[in-house]
Design a protein around this motif. Sequence first.
Motif, short mmCIF file in Angstrom:
data_model
loop_
_atom_site.label_atom_id
_atom_site.label_comp_id
_atom_site.label_asym_id
_atom_site.label_seq_id
_atom_site.Cartn_x
_atom_site.Cartn_y
_atom_site.Cartn_z
N HIS A 188 -0.08 17.46 0.03
CA HIS A 188 -0.18 17.44 1.35
C HIS A 188 -0.64 16.11 1.89
N PHE A 189 -1.65 15.40 1.03
CA PHE A 189 -2.18 14.34 1.36
C PHE A 189 -1.21 13.08 1.38
N PHE A 190 -0.34 12.96 0.57
CA PHE A 190 0.74 11.91 0.41
C PHE A 190 1.75 12.20 1.55
N VAL A 191 2.03 13.58 1.99
CA VAL A 191 2.75 13.71 3.21
C VAL A 191 2.19 13.27 4.51
N ALA A 192 0.92 13.70 4.50
CA ALA A 192 0.04 12.97 5.86
C ALA A 192 0.06 11.59 5.81
N ILE A 193 0.03 10.93 4.86
CA ILE A 193 0.02 9.51 4.69
C ILE A 193 1.63 8.80 5.44
N PHE A 211 0.78 -1.13 -0.02
CA PHE A 211 0.15 -0.06 -0.03
C PHE A 211 0.84 1.38 -0.11
N ILE A 212 1.86 1.31 0.69
CA ILE A 212 2.82 2.26 1.02
C ILE A 212 3.40 2.66 -0.55
N MET A 213 3.90 1.58 -1.21
CA MET A 213 4.59 1.71 -2.43
C MET A 213 3.81 2.10 -3.43
N ILE A 268 10.57 14.24 7.57
CA ILE A 268 11.01 15.29 8.33
C ILE A 268 10.80 16.62 7.54
N GLY A 269 11.94 16.15 6.41
CA GLY A 269 12.06 17.04 5.27
C GLY A 269 10.78 17.63 4.55
N SER A 270 9.96 16.69 4.45
CA SER A 270 8.73 16.94 3.62
C SER A 270 7.78 17.97 4.48
N ILE A 271 7.82 17.58 5.86
CA ILE A 271 7.03 18.60 6.80
C ILE A 271 7.52 19.92 6.88
#
Length: 465
Positions: free
Chosen positions: A65-70, A33-35, A100-103
């Motif tokens: 934003h949605f993918f960063v949240a996942i 699922f993550i892949m 962390i970098g994405s946030i």
Amino acid sequence: MGSKKPIKALPRPRLACARFLFDLTTNQKFDIFIMICIFLNMVCMCLEHYNQSHTFELVLGYINHFFVAIFTIECLMKLIALNFKYFTIPWNVFDFIIVIGSILGQTLGEIMVKFFVNPTLLRIVRVARVGRILRLVKGAKGIRTLLFALAVSMPALFNIGLLLFLVMFIYAIFGMSFFAYVRKSAGITDLFNFETFPNSMIVLFQMCTTAGWSGVFQALTNDQPPDCDPTIKLPSHKGDCGDRIIAIPFLVSYVIITSFVMVNMYIAVILENFSQAHEDVKQGLTHDDYDMYYEKWQCLDPLGSQFIRYNQLSDFVDCLESPLRIPKPNHLILVSLDLPICEHDLIHCVDILDGLTKYFLGTLHLPVSNTEAETPIDIKKDRSKDYHPITTTLQRQRDIYLSRMGLKGFRTNVERRRNERQNREQILAETKINQFVESNDLKTSKLVSNDNQKDETNRTIFISL
């Protein structure tokens, strides 16, 4: 094969919530699922284009934003499930840094663009996580073979790179000494020149790929007017002219050493390792099969003791994947492997893997040559300190068979003796009965004879009277 050792399995948490997250995040379906999310994120990144509308950019921003949240939720779930063990896995550390970098990129985007790095670069680096799916796909053996060959080649490539840097360093110092003030023309420009050490390294790196060396050669061999001016007072005492006598052996030797020797050494190392990896695949067993073996081993040996009990061997071999798997019923095959059994009825992981490998390759019962037999083998070098074999599976089965045969013979002998005793008692009883009958017959005959005599006597007396 023996260089690998089973590692301790990740401990299952005691708390119910942490246990649930542990079972969820360690499930293969969760990784898939993550892949899929990473692939979708990559597709969204490919949709970005020049001069896109504000609405389209806004939608892509929400999707990002949605993918960063996942990915953040995934990171938090694994942190709760694994605790500090989370950072012992390299992929998890990589994911943590990317999250962390994405946030930070989402919250401090403008500041990071000005002072650190563009947040878009972090989204590109996130795609590198797709490499984890290669381990989940059993059919991607070709790609995994290429990646394995490249990974194995890294130490040798690093050494060749150091040697190449040393050669470039020597030639850079040499070029700065003789061609630092050459007039800029042809291949010598403001960037590609020998005026400074970094610029010299750039020129030499370009020439090691045989790109643009002819232009550099032309500029360095301009030693006559009007191509140069020898009257200019410079530290070289030659004005801005080159030196044909020095430039020819300088460039020719450098191109031969770097392009024809060093670069081809890179190719040779990679091809050699790829050929070796391809031969391993043809042979039928690869490092992925050994990794799979130790992954299954962790289920039975979570503490990493390198031992399992003998009565667990059949189930363990049955749960392996092809080509090491031996399906049930496998007792006789495992006995024929002649695996060493240590104290407390334990079997070592390397012994099992060695036996399964020989069984698959068909070399289990091949005779050992004289040279191999005379060579001393230190069987304990790949084993733990607790490795003390006392018997083997074949010897154990032979002992069990002999004990069963002895017990069967003992029972047969006891049964035979019991039958003989019963027969003897029966014969003795019949003999006693016969003797008793015979004695009764004798007594009866005596009584009859006595009665007859009395009758005769009485009859005689009666007649006389």
